[in-house]
Motif scaffolding. Structure first.
Motif, PDB file in Angstrom:
ATOM      1  N   ASP A 153     -12.347  -0.154  -9.373  1.00  0.00           N
ATOM      2  CA  ASP A 153     -11.087   0.439  -8.930  1.00  0.00           C
ATOM      3  C   ASP A 153     -10.023  -0.644  -8.771  1.00  0.00           C
ATOM      4  O   ASP A 153      -8.853  -0.448  -9.130  1.00  0.00           O
ATOM      5  CB  ASP A 153     -11.300   1.178  -7.606  1.00  0.00           C
ATOM      6  N   ILE A 154     -10.433  -1.796  -8.235  1.00  0.00           N
ATOM      7  CA  ILE A 154      -9.493  -2.910  -8.098  1.00  0.00           C
ATOM      8  C   ILE A 154      -8.964  -3.333  -9.461  1.00  0.00           C
ATOM      9  O   ILE A 154      -7.749  -3.522  -9.650  1.00  0.00           O
ATOM     10  CB  ILE A 154     -10.175  -4.104  -7.394  1.00  0.00           C
ATOM     11  N   GLN A 155      -9.857  -3.476 -10.437  1.00  0.00           N
ATOM     12  CA  GLN A 155      -9.425  -3.874 -11.770  1.00  0.00           C
ATOM     13  C   GLN A 155      -8.470  -2.846 -12.375  1.00  0.00           C
ATOM     14  O   GLN A 155      -7.477  -3.212 -13.016  1.00  0.00           O
ATOM     15  CB  GLN A 155     -10.635  -4.073 -12.676  1.00  0.00           C
ATOM     16  N   MET A 156      -8.750  -1.565 -12.178  1.00  0.00           N
ATOM     17  CA  MET A 156      -7.870  -0.536 -12.701  1.00  0.00           C
ATOM     18  C   MET A 156      -6.472  -0.636 -12.073  1.00  0.00           C
ATOM     19  O   MET A 156      -5.450  -0.527 -12.768  1.00  0.00           O
ATOM     20  CB  MET A 156      -8.459   0.851 -12.436  1.00  0.00           C
ATOM     21  N   LYS A 157      -6.425  -0.874 -10.775  1.00  0.00           N
ATOM     22  CA  LYS A 157      -5.128  -0.997 -10.110  1.00  0.00           C
ATOM     23  C   LYS A 157      -4.374  -2.231 -10.598  1.00  0.00           C
ATOM     24  O   LYS A 157      -3.148  -2.207 -10.745  1.00  0.00           O
ATOM     25  CB  LYS A 157      -5.336  -1.049  -8.596  1.00  0.00           C
ATOM     26  N   LEU A 158      -5.112  -3.312 -10.834  1.00  0.00           N
ATOM     27  CA  LEU A 158      -4.476  -4.524 -11.351  1.00  0.00           C
ATOM     28  C   LEU A 158      -3.894  -4.268 -12.740  1.00  0.00           C
ATOM     29  O   LEU A 158      -2.759  -4.668 -13.033  1.00  0.00           O
ATOM     30  CB  LEU A 158      -5.481  -5.671 -11.402  1.00  0.00           C
ATOM     31  N   ILE A 159      -4.661  -3.615 -13.589  1.00  0.00           N
ATOM     32  CA  ILE A 159      -4.194  -3.319 -14.945  1.00  0.00           C
ATOM     33  C   ILE A 159      -2.948  -2.444 -14.908  1.00  0.00           C
ATOM     34  O   ILE A 159      -1.972  -2.672 -15.646  1.00  0.00           O
ATOM     35  CB  ILE A 159      -5.316  -2.629 -15.752  1.00  0.00           C
ATOM     36  N   GLN A 160      -2.957  -1.444 -14.039  1.00  0.00           N
ATOM     37  CA  GLN A 160      -1.843  -0.496 -13.986  1.00  0.00           C
ATOM     38  C   GLN A 160      -0.577  -1.093 -13.394  1.00  0.00           C
ATOM     39  O   GLN A 160       0.526  -0.609 -13.688  1.00  0.00           O
ATOM     40  CB  GLN A 160      -2.265   0.727 -13.157  1.00  0.00           C
ATOM     41  N   SER A 161      -0.713  -2.136 -12.588  1.00  0.00           N
ATOM     42  CA  SER A 161       0.458  -2.584 -11.826  1.00  0.00           C
ATOM     43  C   SER A 161       0.858  -4.034 -12.026  1.00  0.00           C
ATOM     44  O   SER A 161       1.921  -4.427 -11.542  1.00  0.00           O
ATOM     45  CB  SER A 161       0.198  -2.349 -10.326  1.00  0.00           C
ATOM     46  N   ILE A 162       0.088  -4.848 -12.751  1.00  0.00           N
ATOM     47  CA  ILE A 162       0.413  -6.271 -12.804  1.00  0.00           C
ATOM     48  C   ILE A 162       1.766  -6.532 -13.459  1.00  0.00           C
ATOM     49  O   ILE A 162       2.491  -7.443 -13.055  1.00  0.00           O
ATOM     50  CB  ILE A 162      -0.701  -7.066 -13.528  1.00  0.00           C
ATOM     51  N   ILE A 218      -4.558  -6.482  -2.893  1.00  0.00           N
ATOM     52  CA  ILE A 218      -5.044  -5.248  -3.509  1.00  0.00           C
ATOM     53  C   ILE A 218      -6.530  -5.066  -3.234  1.00  0.00           C
ATOM     54  O   ILE A 218      -6.999  -3.961  -2.929  1.00  0.00           O
ATOM     55  CB  ILE A 218      -4.764  -5.265  -5.019  1.00  0.00           C
ATOM     56  N   ALA A 219      -7.291  -6.151  -3.312  1.00  0.00           N
ATOM     57  CA  ALA A 219      -8.735  -6.068  -3.064  1.00  0.00           C
ATOM     58  C   ALA A 219      -9.019  -5.621  -1.643  1.00  0.00           C
ATOM     59  O   ALA A 219      -9.888  -4.776  -1.393  1.00  0.00           O
ATOM     60  CB  ALA A 219      -9.396  -7.419  -3.338  1.00  0.00           C
ATOM     61  N   ARG A 220      -8.294  -6.170  -0.691  1.00  0.00           N
ATOM     62  CA  ARG A 220      -8.518  -5.817   0.708  1.00  0.00           C
ATOM     63  C   ARG A 220      -8.203  -4.348   0.954  1.00  0.00           C
ATOM     64  O   ARG A 220      -8.996  -3.613   1.550  1.00  0.00           O
ATOM     65  CB  ARG A 220      -7.662  -6.705   1.615  1.00  0.00           C
ATOM     66  N   ASN A 221      -7.040  -3.909   0.498  1.00  0.00           N
ATOM     67  CA  ASN A 221      -6.629  -2.522   0.732  1.00  0.00           C
ATOM     68  C   ASN A 221      -7.548  -1.533   0.022  1.00  0.00           C
ATOM     69  O   ASN A 221      -7.884  -0.473   0.567  1.00  0.00           O
ATOM     70  CB  ASN A 221      -5.185  -2.324   0.272  1.00  0.00           C
ATOM     71  N   THR A 222      -7.971  -1.871  -1.193  1.00  0.00           N
ATOM     72  CA  THR A 222      -8.841  -0.975  -1.950  1.00  0.00           C
ATOM     73  C   THR A 222     -10.222  -0.863  -1.313  1.00  0.00           C
ATOM     74  O   THR A 222     -10.798   0.225  -1.226  1.00  0.00           O
ATOM     75  CB  THR A 222      -8.973  -1.471  -3.408  1.00  0.00           C
TER      76      THR A 222
END
Length: 290
Positions: free
Chosen positions: A61-70, A97-101
């Motif tokens: 999920d963290i990786q997906m959020k990074l991809i979507q928002s970097i 992002i990692a902490r919040n996710t």
């Protein structure tokens, strides 16, 4: 600390792959994020024994959020200074992002969130502080923010309010300080973790949090004086208030609305005592692990 920072080589490769290639590629981003964030996520989810795939799901999920928002939320975000679009800045952004996710997954899965996740000073091992010459921080600003927050905490302890109210306000503030989240989220986490705990145990948790954050400047003597409140018997006769679970002190409408009332009452006192209280309170999220 340096081992937890993205290398300049990886940073330049990530920037090229995500900004300059058509279509964009995210291979280096995902590999770098996995190597950087996996130890953090594993340490924060190690208590989840029932689902061996839990940590991996969080990482995906963290990786997906990074991809979507970097691109839009980091490299091209207009309110982010160019000086912050560095390897250090990207590292800090990834850890946020990692902490919040991680916290979101633990909450959504109804897993008990251990207090250590909220007040463990080991976060300093992972989350990188802004350097003193960072454009978002003026010299001495951090010390001033920390002292303002410390003064608020000390005032709450000596406020003269009932022991259960003081402890509730202290722990909600500490959770918000540690998680960097909103007070509403901190209230929810507090009720989830402490509703059934005796006041003595809540004070013990707060003491441990203070010991891990010595900059709060709360003395053992001050906490010992406060403990006398918990030694006093309740009006119904006999029982020490410190032996009673927090939920026993809630009003008929329940613990959550009672907690909101307690916090609002303390807020009113703090606003009278500290003209800049709103600024001091907002500093909580800014300095939560630095």
């Amino acid at each position: 600390m340096a081992s937890n920072c993205i290398s300049q080589q990886d940073f330049l490769a990530i920037r090229e792959e995500t900004l300059e290639l058509i279509p964009a590629r995210f291979d280096r981003l995902c590999r770098t994020a996995d190597a950087l964030l996996r130890p953090y996520v594993m340490s924060r989810t190690s208590h989840v024994r029932s689902d061996p795939n839990f940590a991996q799901d969080v990482l995906q999920d963290i990786q997906m959020k990074l991809i979507q928002s970097i691109v839009t939320r980091f490299f091209l975000r207009e309110d982010r200074p160019d000086e912050d679009k560095t390897a250090l800045g990207l590292t800090r952004w990834m850890f946020a992002i990692a902490r919040n996710t991680t916290l979101t997954h633990l909450t959504a899965s109804s897993q008990r969130i251990p207090v250590s996740l909220l007040q463990d000073s080991d976060d300093e091992e992972y989350e990188l502080p802004l350097p003193d010459d960072h454009p978002e921080r003026q010299p001495g600003e951090m010390l001033e923010q920390r002292e303002a927050v410390s003064e608020v905490f000390r005032f709450i302890i000596d406020s003269g309010s009932a022991g259960h109210i003081v402890l509730a306000v202290l722990m909600v503030s500490l959770i918000a300080l540690e998680s960097g989240g909103s007070r509403i989220e901190a209230e929810r986490l507090f009720v989830q973790n402490f509703a059934d705990k005796p006041l003595d145990d809540i004070l013990g948790s707060f003491r441990r949090g203070v010991q891990k954050k010595p900059w709060l400047n709360i003395s053992d003597n001050q906490l010992s004086r406060f403990r006398q409140k918990l030694d006093a018997p309740l009006p119904d006769g006999g029982r020490r208030s410190g032996d009673c679970p927090l939920k026993d002190f809630s009003m008929k409408k329940g613990l959550e609305p009672s907690l909101s009332d307690w916090l609002n009452r303390m807020d009113s006192r703090l606003k009278k005592a500290f003209p800049n209280y709103a600024d001091s309170a907002s500093a909580n999220a800014t300095i939560h692990t630095r």
